[in-house]
Design a protein around this motif. Structure first.
Motif, PDB file in Angstrom:
ATOM      1  N   THR B  95      31.265  11.017  89.853  1.00 46.35           N
ATOM      2  CA  THR B  95      31.590  11.388  88.480  1.00 46.35           C
ATOM      3  C   THR B  95      30.459  12.252  87.909  1.00 46.35           C
ATOM      4  O   THR B  95      29.301  12.105  88.303  1.00 46.35           O
ATOM      5  CB  THR B  95      31.731  10.127  87.596  1.00 46.35           C
ATOM      6  N   TYR B  96      30.822  13.146  87.004  1.00 48.26           N
ATOM      7  CA  TYR B  96      29.836  14.035  86.385  1.00 48.26           C
ATOM      8  C   TYR B  96      28.758  13.207  85.678  1.00 48.26           C
ATOM      9  O   TYR B  96      27.585  13.509  85.724  1.00 48.26           O
ATOM     10  CB  TYR B  96      30.550  14.937  85.386  1.00 48.26           C
ATOM     11  N   TYR B  97      29.207  12.126  85.035  1.00 49.42           N
ATOM     12  CA  TYR B  97      28.283  11.228  84.319  1.00 49.42           C
ATOM     13  C   TYR B  97      28.040   9.991  85.181  1.00 49.42           C
ATOM     14  O   TYR B  97      28.929   9.599  85.944  1.00 49.42           O
ATOM     15  CB  TYR B  97      28.881  10.821  82.976  1.00 49.42           C
ATOM     16  N   HIS B  98      26.867   9.399  85.031  1.00 49.24           N
ATOM     17  CA  HIS B  98      26.552   8.184  85.799  1.00 49.24           C
ATOM     18  C   HIS B  98      27.259   7.009  85.107  1.00 49.24           C
ATOM     19  O   HIS B  98      26.624   6.112  84.560  1.00 49.24           O
ATOM     20  CB  HIS B  98      25.039   7.988  85.817  1.00 49.24           C
ATOM     21  N   SER B  99      28.575   7.039  85.126  1.00 51.90           N
ATOM     22  CA  SER B  99      29.334   6.126  84.271  1.00 51.90           C
ATOM     23  C   SER B  99      30.074   5.049  85.052  1.00 51.90           C
ATOM     24  O   SER B  99      30.199   5.128  86.265  1.00 51.90           O
ATOM     25  CB  SER B  99      30.372   6.924  83.478  1.00 51.90           C
ATOM     26  N   LEU B 100      30.567   4.083  84.299  1.00 51.98           N
ATOM     27  CA  LEU B 100      31.408   3.042  84.889  1.00 51.98           C
ATOM     28  C   LEU B 100      32.881   3.338  84.597  1.00 51.98           C
ATOM     29  O   LEU B 100      33.708   2.433  84.510  1.00 51.98           O
ATOM     30  CB  LEU B 100      31.032   1.671  84.304  1.00 51.98           C
ATOM     31  N   SER B 101      33.202   4.622  84.444  1.00 50.09           N
ATOM     32  CA  SER B 101      34.578   4.966  84.056  1.00 50.09           C
ATOM     33  C   SER B 101      35.598   4.510  85.101  1.00 50.09           C
ATOM     34  O   SER B 101      36.769   4.347  84.782  1.00 50.09           O
ATOM     35  CB  SER B 101      34.699   6.463  83.794  1.00 50.09           C
ATOM     36  N   SER B 102      35.159   4.285  86.343  1.00 50.26           N
ATOM     37  CA  SER B 102      36.112   3.796  87.352  1.00 50.26           C
ATOM     38  C   SER B 102      36.589   2.383  87.013  1.00 50.26           C
ATOM     39  O   SER B 102      37.573   1.912  87.565  1.00 50.26           O
ATOM     40  CB  SER B 102      35.483   3.799  88.742  1.00 50.26           C
ATOM     41  N   LEU B 103      35.877   1.719  86.106  1.00 50.64           N
ATOM     42  CA  LEU B 103      36.288   0.360  85.729  1.00 50.64           C
ATOM     43  C   LEU B 103      37.155   0.343  84.469  1.00 50.64           C
ATOM     44  O   LEU B 103      37.629  -0.699  84.052  1.00 50.64           O
ATOM     45  CB  LEU B 103      35.053  -0.528  85.509  1.00 50.64           C
ATOM     46  N   PHE B 104      37.334   1.483  83.845  1.00 53.83           N
ATOM     47  CA  PHE B 104      38.216   1.543  82.673  1.00 53.83           C
ATOM     48  C   PHE B 104      39.637   1.195  83.117  1.00 53.83           C
ATOM     49  O   PHE B 104      40.049   1.533  84.229  1.00 53.83           O
ATOM     50  CB  PHE B 104      38.246   2.966  82.073  1.00 53.83           C
ATOM     51  N   ALA B 105      40.382   0.566  82.207  1.00 54.35           N
ATOM     52  CA  ALA B 105      41.763   0.204  82.532  1.00 54.35           C
ATOM     53  C   ALA B 105      42.587   1.473  82.767  1.00 54.35           C
ATOM     54  O   ALA B 105      43.366   1.558  83.703  1.00 54.35           O
ATOM     55  CB  ALA B 105      42.357  -0.628  81.405  1.00 54.35           C
ATOM     56  N   ASN B 106      42.356   2.460  81.924  1.00 51.68           N
ATOM     57  CA  ASN B 106      43.035   3.746  82.079  1.00 51.68           C
ATOM     58  C   ASN B 106      42.138   4.668  82.912  1.00 51.68           C
ATOM     59  O   ASN B 106      41.009   4.947  82.529  1.00 51.68           O
ATOM     60  CB  ASN B 106      43.268   4.322  80.684  1.00 51.68           C
TER      61      ASN B 106
END
Lengths: 396, 387
Positions: B95-106
């Motif tokens: 991901t572009y950001y060092h994020s936990l966006s893979s854990l978002f429900a959406n």
């Protein structure tokens, strides 16, 4: 092992941490098999010992009652009325000496354990006369209690530290102070943290004094301590002023009394927050145990706090706690927010965070509840017994 | 990406959201690490690529890192470009950001961040079809998503509780996938360099390149994925520990063993067959001893901040304000949640070592103050837009 312990106050006649400390320490030491004769000024009531191995001797009547802002009051007294508290302290020490000496003939004490400057002269004379080792616990010094230390008392403290074979302090901070300000020999100082009887602070009964309609549906922030400069109640009020700008539905409770009370009343009016500040006066031991649970935040902003047992009490109650960076208890606990006593804005921000963010408050509450339970008087007594053993081994 | 100390009492309305981020400190950190690690290590990598035609190396870098390079250390960006030009250096997708966006429900936000990363990396070199998620987070579900996005491989942690008796040194297939392959990081051999290299109390100290190559040679399996923080070289282990000498000597030592050669992750994913199916029903990662999501979502404070971030998605996107969107994504940096972990209070672990805050509570207060302010701005922006 038989110990002659020289004290000043004992529950239920307590005005500060010293009495609480002596009560729990003696009981826990007795449980470890130590026999203690505890000497204190006459309370006027008969105090019951908390363990069969503990005997309490109320040796003399002292005109000045509580420890309350002691040296300040003594100064005022001597200045205004030409009357002096010091003779009655000296009288107490002389009688302590006589009592303990006579008992020693039969009891054969192994050592003397004295607390704070008030018992210094009896500790010194008994040590000379009985030739037994002396332990002296320094709970606080003039440098903690007064911005301008009273030299006379500081000198008594210096003498007590010099006289003792071992000095116990309640924090490393206090140990450094003794070394730096009193030229104490570092190697004879032992640091023993206070404990807390955590279960006693689980009482959820509502205190009638704070079930006032005024306080209903308000978040409550507590200050508890003597109202003296050392405890920084004025800084607490200044922080309250800032909190109220952003969180108007908050009440600030001030429990305790002391010579700053009139000033604090005025200050709350000057700041325009008098409607949100409640002065609860002096709380009994029982009320103190209940009040923490009923507040959302406890603040101990002290200018100087050798230990700060109230922080452990609040934590044991599961009340999120903010402590001064100048406090000994801060060396030992992790689940607290820390603030410089003079930084009232930072103090306000931390109070607001605890009021606004339930996850912070509940996480800290749960963790402080368990953390406080690691501080027991049994542990403090075991450490104290080690100091006793160390001295007796040296003697042999 | 460090945050500023955010005061509730300062007039925040006048300043922009960029006031949340501590740009001066970020620059200082970048300058320091560039000098101690990125530049000297990249120089050595380039020399090694020139000296050994068989040598390969891969990097996993975020878009935010590239942004910071552009802003504070363009010479670092140039040195990565020079490495890419050799054709033997691979950049992994993430991901572009060092994020936990893979854990978002959406998962839409996750997909957008992955696409952003691909675009950004293409400036240097288009990233490989092998994915490395933030902190190596992975699960069957993430695997399905990655496969549908066209990835052929994914790198994650070779942790025993999913591998069981199996070795990390083979390629596997996650349950539910039909083409995606898992490359497991060999954390023991990686940590020998990453953590233990300079530890004098380690019984293998000092670690030489020849000894390490010997270990690799005697390891079972078909591939051994050695993956560590790039800061291992010069920052975690300073130059005087001999880490650069170790790095310089390693490819030569490795190539002296007949059994050993170098491959990029996509070469491995293309050539090696999956040897078994692995079921990873709940997320794993390479963080903490638990190797799960508890480093960021272990307590109530962390979970509530994560929910706030997640819930803001619709409103932030509704503003169509690029600066707000970028800030929201920067706030998703997993470090902000990592600092709130209270594990460090019970055992002195790495959370407190890496944290710039005095305690997780202080970290939470600052993060929440910022999130609240941010939420308010987003709300205002949408109200203005609606008028």
């Amino acid at each position: 092992m038989k110990v002659a312990m020289l004290g000043w106050e004992f529950p239920p006649f307590v005005s500060g941490g010293l009495g609480v400390h002596c009560f729990h320490l003696t009981r826990s030491l007795c449980k470890l098999g130590v026999k203690i004769d505890f000497f204190m000024p006459a309370s006027g009531k008969h105090i019951l010992p908390s363990h069969p191995s503990l005997r309490i001797f109320e040796v003399s009547k002292v005109s000045q009652g509580p420890y309350l802002s002691f040296s300040q009051q003594a100064k005022n007294l001597s200045r205004t009325y030409g009357e002096n508290i010091l003779p009655s302290i000296e009288k107490y020490n002389l009688q302590c000496h006589e009592f303990a000496k006579n008992l020693h003939a039969k009891e054969k004490y192994d050592l003397i354990h004295a607390h704070d400057w008030l018992t210094a002269s009896a500790a010194r004379s008994l040590k000379q006369e009985l030739s037994i080792p002396t332990v002296h616990t320094m709970h606080s010094t003039e440098f903690d209690r007064n911005a301008v230390p009273w030299r006379f008392i500081a000198d008594i403290e210096r003498g007590a530290i010099g006289n003792a074979d071992r000095v116990i302090t309640v924090s490393n901070r206090m140990k450094r102070q003794l070394v730096e300000k009193f030229n104490a020999e570092e190697k004879k100082i032992r640091v023993i943290f206070n404990g807390v009887e955590s279960e006693e602070f689980e009482n959820k009964d509502t205190l009638s004094r704070i079930s006032l309609p005024l306080l209903q549906n308000k978040k409550k922030v507590l200050f508890l301590g003597r109202l003296t400069g050392q405890k920084a109640p004025a800084e607490f009020l200044r922080a309250a002023k800032e909190v109220l700008c952003l969180e108007p539905n908050t009440a600030f409770l001030i429990a305790g009394t002391g010579d700053m009370l009139p000033h604090l009343l005025n200050l709350s009016i000057t700041l325009g927050i008098q409607k949100s500040v409640i002065f609860l006066g002096y709380l009994s031991d029982e009320d103190r145990k209940k009040i923490y649970c009923q507040c959302d935040v406890y603040v101990m902003p002290s200018v100087s706090e050798p230990f700060g047992i109230t922080a452990l009490e609040a934590m044991a109650s599961g009340t999120p706690t903010i402590i001064s960076t100048n406090s000994g208890v801060g060396e030992a606990v992790k689940t607290v927010l820390r603030v410089d006593f003079w930084d009232t804005r930072a103090m306000a921000e931390k109070i607001i965070a605890l009021l606004r963010y339930p996850p912070l408050s509940s996480t800290m509450s749960g963790m402080s509840y368990s953390e406080a339970r690691q501080f027991t008087w049994a542990a403090a007594a075991r450490e104290t017994l080690k100091v006793y053993d160390e001295l007796l081994a040296l003697k042999k | 990406m460090r945050l500023k100390k955010f005061s509730l009492f300062e007039e925040s309305a006048s300043s922009s959201v960029s006031a949340y981020f501590h740009h001066e400190l970020n620059k200082k950190i970048m300058d320091k690490v560039a000098g101690k690690c990125y530049l000297p290590a990249n120089r050595i990598m380039l020399e090694l690529l020139e000296k050994y035609p068989e040598f390969r190396v891969s990097f996993s870098i975020t878009g935010v890192f590239l942004e910071q390079c552009k802003r504070f250390a363009p010479e670092v960006l140039e040195s990565f470009r020079a490495l890419a030009k050799t054709g033997r250096v691979e950049f992994l997708s993430e991901t572009y950001y060092h994020s936990l966006s893979s854990l978002f429900a959406n998962k839409q936000e996750f997909i957008e961040q992955v696409q952003m990363h691909t675009r950004a990396l293409s400036e240097i070199s288009p990233p490989a079809k092998v994915f490395r998620n933030t902190e190596a987070l992975f699960s069957n579900q993430i695997g399905n998503l990655l496969e549908s996005l066209g990835y052929i491989g994914v790198m994650t942690e070779g942790i025993e509780h999913v591998l069981g008796w199996r070795s990390p040194n083979y390629v596997y297939r996650p349950r539910g996938a039909s083409t995606l392959k898992i490359l497991f990081r060999n954390y023991k051999l990686s940590d020998d360099i990453g953590y233990r290299f300079s530890s004098k109390s380690w019984n293998e100290y000092p670690l030489t390149a020849s000894k390490y190559a010997q270990w690799l040679s005697s390891a079972e399996g078909e591939c051994c994925n050695i993956f560590m923080d790039y800061e291992t070289f010069g920052e975690h282990h300073w130059e005087d520990t001999g880490i650069f000498e170790f790095l310089k000597a390693l490819p030569g030592e490795i190539l002296s063993h007949k059994r050993l050669s170098f491959s990029t992750p996509s070469e491995i994913a293309k050539t090696l067959p999956p040897r078994d199916e692995i079921d990873i029903h709940s997320e794993i990662s390479w963080a903490d001893k638990e190797r799960d999501t508890s480093a960021w979502l272990g307590n109530e404070m962390q979970r509530s901040c994560f929910s706030i971030l997640q819930e803001l998605e619709t409103q932030v996107k509704q503003t169509k304000n690029e600066e707000l969107l970028h800030s929201w994504r920067l706030l998703q940096n997993s470090d902000h949640l990592y600092y709130l972990s209270t594990k460090s209070l019970s055992d002195q672990d790495v959370h407190s070592y890496f944290s710039p805050y005095e305690s997780p509570f202080e970290a939470y207060i600052n993060f929440m103050n910022i999130l609240q302010d941010f939420r308010e701005r987003v709300k205002q922006e949408n109200e203005v837009g609606a008028e």
